[in-house]
Scaffold this active site. Structure first.
Site, PDB file in Angstrom:
ATOM      1  N   GLY A  72      -0.239   6.947  -2.112  1.00 41.74           N
ATOM      2  CA  GLY A  72       0.791   7.295  -1.337  1.00 41.74           C
ATOM      3  C   GLY A  72       1.638   8.362  -1.494  1.00 41.74           C
ATOM      4  CD  GLU A 127       5.394   3.740  -6.248  1.00 40.39           C
ATOM      5  OE1 GLU A 127       4.670   4.245  -5.731  1.00 40.39           O
ATOM      6  OE2 GLU A 127       5.504   2.692  -6.284  1.00 40.39           O
ATOM      7  CG  ASP A 131       9.082  -2.878  -0.162  1.00 37.64           C
ATOM      8  OD1 ASP A 131      10.168  -3.153   0.279  1.00 37.64           O
ATOM      9  OD2 ASP A 131       8.023  -3.334   0.318  1.00 37.64           O
ATOM     10  CE  LYS A 159      10.572   0.228   2.844  1.00 37.81           C
ATOM     11  NZ  LYS A 159       9.540  -0.726   3.169  1.00 37.81           N
TER      12      LYS A 159
HETATM   13  P1  IMP Z   1       6.227  -2.046  -4.227  1.00 33.89           P
HETATM   14  O1  IMP Z   1       5.482  -2.637  -5.464  1.00 33.89           O
HETATM   15  O2  IMP Z   1       6.725  -3.427  -3.441  1.00 33.89           O
HETATM   16  O3  IMP Z   1       7.587  -1.387  -4.769  1.00 33.89           O
HETATM   17  O4  IMP Z   1       5.649  -1.394  -3.358  1.00 33.89           O
HETATM   18  C1  IMP Z   1       5.196   0.050  -3.646  1.00 33.89           C
HETATM   19  C2  IMP Z   1       3.887   0.500  -2.804  1.00 33.89           C
HETATM   20  O5  IMP Z   1       3.940  -0.312  -1.637  1.00 33.89           O
HETATM   21  C3  IMP Z   1       4.278   1.780  -2.502  1.00 33.89           C
HETATM   22  O6  IMP Z   1       3.729   2.829  -3.274  1.00 33.89           O
HETATM   23  C4  IMP Z   1       3.371   1.953  -0.985  1.00 33.89           C
HETATM   24  O7  IMP Z   1       2.314   2.361  -1.352  1.00 33.89           O
HETATM   25  C5  IMP Z   1       3.739   0.646  -0.589  1.00 33.89           C
HETATM   26  N1  IMP Z   1       4.687   0.440   0.493  1.00 33.89           N
HETATM   27  C6  IMP Z   1       6.000  -0.192   0.131  1.00 33.89           C
HETATM   28  N2  IMP Z   1       6.689  -0.211   1.392  1.00 33.89           N
HETATM   29  C7  IMP Z   1       6.407   0.879   2.062  1.00 33.89           C
HETATM   30  C8  IMP Z   1       6.438   1.134   3.395  1.00 33.89           C
HETATM   31  O8  IMP Z   1       7.418   0.985   4.095  1.00 33.89           O
HETATM   32  N3  IMP Z   1       5.538   1.942   4.171  1.00 33.89           N
HETATM   33  C9  IMP Z   1       4.367   2.256   3.403  1.00 33.89           C
HETATM   34  N4  IMP Z   1       3.821   1.867   2.118  1.00 33.89           N
HETATM   35  C10 IMP Z   1       4.741   1.009   1.603  1.00 33.89           C
END
Ligand code: IMP
Ligand code: MG
Length: 204
Positions: A72, A127, A131, A159
């Site tokens: 990403g 990053e 999320d 977020k």
């Molecule tokens: P986390 O581990 O839930 O914080 O998510 C991190 C990863 O999830 C990011 O590096 C993204 O690859 C993916 N991700 C989280 N939210 C989104 C979104 O709104 N769109 C696309 N990818 C997301």
């Protein structure tokens, strides 16, 4: 507000720019996007500011390793490092926490580990978006065990919904709305990574 087809969404967000409307429809293949959240000009401005802030945050002799979390962050990292006007090294990590859906699976797999040595260096983990915080919570502990001189997190999007984020990012591009975002590296089932702007998808 209902969802819009690509060209229509773009002409609303960009006023009467036919060029932007055409580009939007081309990039998305006419698929439904909800709205453009950050334009490429807005992103470029924030990336410049963050690059400047990072360059000024370390003593001149500090050995900095920018570590991008793939996939990403690939566009963000490539733009960001060109705005950090001082010597740095760049490498990547591949961690995967998402399947092809829009919900985090909670599992983080390390698929590629950087070759670059970490011990004694100033790490900046880049990053795309924070999320649930699961990816960072799992990853940062593992990187800290390798004894970097310091570790900071730089996230393009935050977020602010993570219930227990253990390490807060020092640099954040945008405080993002709690929608599923795509473009500028972010995907949905591998689609939309190449959009030069960030858009949201219609709620499922
Ligand atoms: P986390 O581990 O839930 O914080 O998510 C991190 C990863 O999830 C990011 O590096 C993204 O690859 C993916 N991700 C989280 N939210 C989104 C979104 O709104 N769109 C696309 N990818 C997301
Ligand atoms: Mg992803």
């Amino acid at each position: 507000m209902g969802s819009m087809r690509g060209a229509e969404a773009s002409s609303r967000s960009y006023g009467s720019s036919h060029e932007a409307a055409r580009a939007f429809a081309e990039y998305s293949g006419g698929r439904e996007l909800h709205r453009i959240v950050y334009s490429s000009a807005q992103i470029a401005e924030r990336v410049r500011d963050i690059g400047l802030a990072i360059a000024g945050a370390y003593p001149a002799e500090a050995e900095i390793l920018v570590l991008g979390l793939l996939k990403g962050s690939f566009i963000f990292v490539s733009d960001l490092v060109r705005e950090i006007r001082r010597p740095i090294h760049v490498d990547f990590l591949v961690a995967s926490s998402y399947g092809s859906g829009m919900e985090s699976s909670g599992e983080v797999q390390l698929l590629y580990d950087p070759c670059a040595p970490v011990e004694g260096r100033h790490l900046i983990v880049v990053e795309d978006i924070i999320d649930s915080g699961t990816t960072l919570n799992r990853l940062i502990g593992a990187l800290m065990a390798r004894e970097p001189a310091s570790l900071e997190i730089c996230a393009l999007l935050h977020k602010h919904v993570a219930p227990n984020l253990q390490w807060e990012p020092r640099w954040v591009g945008f405080d993002a709305p709690n929608e599923f975002l795509v473009g500028y590296g972010l995907d949905h089932a591998e689609d939309f990574r190449h959009l030069p702007f960030i858009a949201s998808l219609p709620a499922a």
